[in-house]
Enzyme design. Structure first.
Site, PDB file in Angstrom:
ATOM      1  N   ASP A  65       0.806  -1.213   0.000  1.00 54.00           N
ATOM      2  CA  ASP A  65       0.000   0.000   0.000  1.00 54.00           C
ATOM      3  C   ASP A  65       0.841   1.265   0.000  1.00 54.00           C
ATOM      4  O   ASP A  65       0.319   2.372  -0.114  1.00 54.00           O
ATOM      5  CB  ASP A  65      -0.987   0.004   1.181  1.00 54.00           C
ATOM      6  CG  ASP A  65      -0.327  -0.244   2.519  1.00 54.00           C
ATOM      7  OD1 ASP A  65       0.649  -1.024   2.579  1.00 54.00           O
ATOM      8  OD2 ASP A  65      -0.787   0.323   3.535  1.00 54.00           O
ATOM      9  N   HIS A 139       8.663  -1.010  12.724  1.00 51.82           N
ATOM     10  CA  HIS A 139       7.676  -1.717  11.920  1.00 51.82           C
ATOM     11  C   HIS A 139       8.275  -3.085  11.575  1.00 51.82           C
ATOM     12  O   HIS A 139       9.507  -3.242  11.623  1.00 51.82           O
ATOM     13  CB  HIS A 139       7.372  -0.906  10.656  1.00 51.82           C
ATOM     14  CG  HIS A 139       6.081  -1.248   9.996  1.00 51.82           C
ATOM     15  ND1 HIS A 139       4.880  -1.275  10.660  1.00 51.82           N
ATOM     16  CD2 HIS A 139       5.786  -1.589   8.697  1.00 51.82           C
ATOM     17  CE1 HIS A 139       3.915  -1.603   9.832  1.00 51.82           C
ATOM     18  NE2 HIS A 139       4.440  -1.801   8.634  1.00 51.82           N
TER      19      HIS A 139
END
Length: 307
Positions: A65, A139
């Site tokens: 994304d 992350h």
């Protein structure tokens, strides 16, 4: 012109009203595309920005994304025969992903890409109008946030310049050198100016709370930050390395952010008013809950009093 053009605000899954990520920062002569998700090329057609305008592309990480719009965007640069080099920054550990995306299909490549991966926390790149700095975020894959820092300067005060008889080209010399001899006495830059703080822009995507989030957001005039979840899903947010709207708003308050832009919303939330309500519990300043194809201005410069 300094403004943010929002191309998309979705997270992992787009919706009928939210495209995948995509953000364009106009910063004087720089036009920077951040995180071109799938569909970014089409979204540009609906915006005030063209592919030919782009001078730089910054990718935070290689989840789809945030990067699946790269093939179309790069091919569009060649199709439009963009006459200037376009710099591209991304995590160095994802170089193989970038190369695959760049050459995802057959096309005649004419665009000149200046490929400059980020391979160190705190790495800085000199750009027109300031410095672009990358910070390593938290992350599951290698991820960097970016901030643009304009150096501090001076705002010349016409009444003080006039009082010392300084005008025309002499003003530029005074700015460059820092002092000027006028009629037998020395006038310093500080005597005829006020401090002009440089502006700051920060871009934070896909991360749990960490020191880098605060470093990027510090004194930002405009902070664009992910708010994938609401507090009711805070455990899930922590597990997958994302922020809630409340956490993003707290960061903005603690870091002195002037204008806060929340984005990157999970498809599970059709009603974004809940993000406004949660953010307002922690941040009283200028708040924007981003929508596709909106434009957000960088706030006017801070003005400091003359000494």
């Amino acid at each position: 012109m300094r403004e943010l053009v929002v191309l998309g605000t979705a997270s992992q899954t787009p919706t009928r009203t939210r495209n995948h990520n995509g953000y364009v920062l106009r910063w004087d002569d720089e036009v920077i595309l951040f995180d071109p998700g799938e569909g970014s090329q089409r979204q540009l057609l609906y915006s005030t920005v063209t592919a030919t305008d782009l001078t730089r592309i910054c990718v935070t990480h290689f989840h789809g994304d945030h990067c699946l719009g790269l093939p179309g965007t790069i091919q569009r640069l060649s199709l439009d025969r963009v006459p200037h080099p376009v710099a591209v920054h991304f995590p160095a550990g994802g170089t193989d992903y970038f190369n695959r995306l760049r050459h995802a299909s057959s096309f005649h490549e004419t665009a000149e890409l200046d490929v400059a991966p980020i391979d160190a926390d705190g790495q800085q790149v000199a750009i027109r109008g300031g410095t672009l700095e990358a910070r390593r975020l938290r992350h599951p894959v290698e991820t960097y946030g970016y901030r643009l820092i304009e150096p501090d300067g001076h705002r010349m005060l016409p009444e003080r310049l006039s009082a010392h008889g300084i005008a025309g080209p002499a003003i530029g010399e005074l700015l460059r050198v820092g002092h000027l001899d006028v009629a037998g006495h020395r006038v310093t830059r500080e005597q005829v100016s006020a401090p002009r703080p440089g502006q700051r822009f920060a871009f934070v995507m896909d991360t749990g709370l960490c020191d880098a989030v605060y470093a990027l957001a510090d004194n930002a005039d405009l902070l664009v930050i992910e708010a994938t979840f609401l507090a009711s899903e805070s455990a899930l947010a922590a597990e997958v390395g994302h922020l809630t709207a409340g956490q993003a708003a707290q960061v903005a308050t603690e870091c002195g952010v002037r204008r806060l832009v929340l984005t990157h919303f999970s498809q599970r939330y059709p009603d974004l008013s809940r993000f406004v309500a949660e953010a307002r519990e922690h941040f009283a300043g200028d708040l924007v809950v981003a929508e596709d194809l909106t434009t957000v201005q960088v706030p006017p410069r801070r003005v400091l009093s003359a000494r």
